[in-house]
Design a protein around this motif. Sequence first.
Motif, PDB file in Angstrom:
ATOM      1  N   GLN A 127       0.819  -1.209   0.000  1.00  0.00           N
ATOM      2  CA  GLN A 127       0.000   0.000   0.000  1.00  0.00           C
ATOM      3  C   GLN A 127       0.854   1.261   0.000  1.00  0.00           C
ATOM      4  OE1 GLN A 127      -3.072  -0.027  -0.832  1.00  0.00           O
ATOM      5  NE2 GLN A 127      -4.436  -0.584   0.837  1.00  0.00           N
ATOM      6  N   LEU A 143      -0.173   8.588  -9.925  1.00  0.00           N
ATOM      7  CA  LEU A 143       1.003   8.092 -10.650  1.00  0.00           C
ATOM      8  C   LEU A 143       0.863   6.604 -10.881  1.00  0.00           C
ATOM      9  CD1 LEU A 143       3.649   9.859  -8.412  1.00  0.00           C
ATOM     10  CD2 LEU A 143       3.196  10.440 -10.812  1.00  0.00           C
ATOM     11  N   ASP A 176     -12.256   2.325  -3.171  1.00  0.00           N
ATOM     12  CA  ASP A 176     -10.869   2.025  -3.550  1.00  0.00           C
ATOM     13  C   ASP A 176     -10.456   0.595  -3.213  1.00  0.00           C
ATOM     14  OD1 ASP A 176     -10.935   2.786  -0.908  1.00  0.00           O
ATOM     15  OD2 ASP A 176      -9.176   4.101  -1.013  1.00  0.00           O
ATOM     16  N   ARG A 234      -9.109  -2.028  -6.078  1.00  0.00           N
ATOM     17  CA  ARG A 234      -7.842  -2.765  -5.984  1.00  0.00           C
ATOM     18  C   ARG A 234      -8.081  -4.268  -6.063  1.00  0.00           C
ATOM     19  NH1 ARG A 234      -6.145   1.938  -2.212  1.00  0.00           N
ATOM     20  NH2 ARG A 234      -4.427   2.810  -3.402  1.00  0.00           N
ATOM     21  N   THR A 259      -2.249  -2.744  -6.285  1.00  0.00           N
ATOM     22  CA  THR A 259      -2.468  -1.690  -5.284  1.00  0.00           C
ATOM     23  C   THR A 259      -2.433  -0.294  -5.907  1.00  0.00           C
ATOM     24  OG1 THR A 259      -0.114  -1.800  -4.785  1.00  0.00           O
ATOM     25  CG2 THR A 259      -1.586  -2.955  -3.279  1.00  0.00           C
ATOM     26  N   ASN A 260      -1.826  -0.174  -7.086  1.00  0.00           N
ATOM     27  CA  ASN A 260      -1.713   1.138  -7.723  1.00  0.00           C
ATOM     28  C   ASN A 260      -2.989   1.458  -8.503  1.00  0.00           C
ATOM     29  OD1 ASN A 260      -1.082   2.897 -10.168  1.00  0.00           O
ATOM     30  ND2 ASN A 260       0.731   3.206  -8.894  1.00  0.00           N
ATOM     31  N   VAL A 276      -3.822   3.803 -10.613  1.00  0.00           N
ATOM     32  CA  VAL A 276      -3.702   4.156 -12.033  1.00  0.00           C
ATOM     33  C   VAL A 276      -3.615   2.878 -12.876  1.00  0.00           C
ATOM     34  CG1 VAL A 276      -2.331   5.380 -13.755  1.00  0.00           C
ATOM     35  CG2 VAL A 276      -2.585   6.340 -11.454  1.00  0.00           C
ATOM     36  N   LYS A 277      -2.846   1.914 -12.369  1.00  0.00           N
ATOM     37  CA  LYS A 277      -2.761   0.621 -13.074  1.00  0.00           C
ATOM     38  C   LYS A 277      -4.104  -0.106 -13.030  1.00  0.00           C
ATOM     39  CE  LYS A 277       2.183  -0.212 -12.474  1.00  0.00           C
ATOM     40  NZ  LYS A 277       3.168  -0.718 -11.520  1.00  0.00           N
TER      41      LYS A 277
END
Lengths: 305, 305
Positions: free
Chosen positions: A88, A224, B172, B176, B182-183, B185-186
């Motif tokens: 995280q 990001l 969120d 995920r 966890t990112n 944007v990905k």
Amino acid sequence: MGKLLVVGSVALDTVKTPFGEVTEVLGGSATYFSTAASYFTSVDLIAVVGEDFPEQHVAFLKSRKIDLAGLERRPGATFRWKGAYSHQLNEAQTLDTRLNVFETFRPKIPAQYSSPDVLFLGNIDPNLQLDVLQQVKRPALVACDTMNFWINGKRDALWNVLQHIDILIINDGEARALGEDTNLVKVAKKILARGPKHLIVKRGEYGVLMFNDKQVFGAPAFPLDDVRDPTGAGDTFAGGFLGYLAATGNRSPEAMRQAIIFGSVMASFTVEAFSLDRLRILDYKEIETRFKEFKRLTHFEDIEA
Amino acid sequence: MGKLLVVGSVALDTVKTPFGEVTEVLGGSATYFSTAASYFTSVDLIAVVGEDFPEQHVAFLKSRKIDLAGLERRPGATFRWKGAYSHQLNEAQTLDTRLNVFETFRPKIPAQYSSPDVLFLGNIDPNLQLDVLQQVKRPALVACDTMNFWINGKRDALWNVLQHIDILIINDGEARALGEDTNLVKVAKKILARGPKHLIVKRGEYGVLMFNDKQVFGAPAFPLDDVRDPTGAGDTFAGGFLGYLAATGNRSPEAMRQAIIFGSVMASFTVEAFSLDRLRILDYKEIETRFKEFKRLTHFEDIEA
């Protein structure tokens, strides 16, 4: 362009994240702060390192035009910090802290630094923060950071510092601990009643809130797709924020808001790589580009009513 | 003004927060959604309640001009949910769930509802969401919600739903889990590659992010000094968001951003009181005022470069 003085730590960090690990790389609050600020204004650094501090790091800081007359080199080892982050990336788990020469750090302000326009008191013992304040002519703007260790252990000294500063820059857990409430709006009212004119609450990947007695400003963090290491993001934020304010000399609410965005922009670069590696190759044009991307990220049209 | 159709739950909630507790009060995703949306457009509600559902709640929904021809009343008890929140108010701890008549809910779309302009598929079994889609003429805009229970248990059916919708609105943690990263944007790239044109990630007190293939929009949550009960905030957000989009018929990026703010505004009211109590006394002028406060909260001047 205003003179910015920062007091804080210079360290050698060993950091592990899910995206890699590095050993004894350049770190420390004053390092991140001054490097970020150096993109906006001239910076004087007060810190201490040991005999083992690599010359290449001194050369890097000099390359950023940071004035190192206040970088004391003392017998013994440089401050070491070792930490790890889980997936995280929200909070570092400290694995080891060796204060070394930092343990007996007593900031001495060289005469040529004694009239800064802006002063940042990094996260050190509040009694030392007070001591620094007494060594300088009251700057136009004083900001400070702290941490739970001082909030819990030296609360009275810390409240004393807060009576003499303009801006407190802390993370949300620290704000809640200091304000003794979970609600940040209530926390802000309590803290602002004790001295600071502005409270800036850093929320990591969730962005930042700035409170004063008239308004609140909120900004998300820049999304990001490649975050490698959050170490130093908060100090980088503070450096970009105060660097910009020192550079402009403008203290209007509008300038403060832009400063928050410049701080957020700088932090967004820092987390893209370990240590200060992203800042090493950053140029000002990239900062401007990301500022404009931040504007697009957050902009919406007001309604007519 | 477009017609908005919502399928979801109507429930009786028992909720405890550090600021009070309530027993068997009006709740449910479709309830919060439709009440919020009713400030912007006309809403048709598809849900089921038991014989014990209090007439006063029906009267309240009617007072909001919500069309209840699709509110089925069946033998048995209404869906009950019991939950508690700790001081941080971030996540509900579910103490008890009794699906009752909701367990065998099979949404049937009345003929007069079969051509909605906007459809919201609330958090139900993805197979039922698909079934609803097959009962209506493809609306101009379809959005859906889901939860970890379906993400983990009926992933294939859920991906199938996502091929047929325009906007996925989830929190969120769910994003995920669905994107298996966890990112965010990905995660967004992965999810958008599977169907939805927009992903909206709700982050509670930290606000909201909206992703599409061209841009990201981020907004903080409105800072409040008195948050009593976060129950229904996410559904209220979705109701304000889609209610505004249904009302305008405008799907421009600018309208989508304003819709996000209207959703955030509505959610900020809901959390000020238990159940729908704040919405019961809310008028549209307050919504406009808070929208403008949101603008002041987030506005900063772009730089020239």
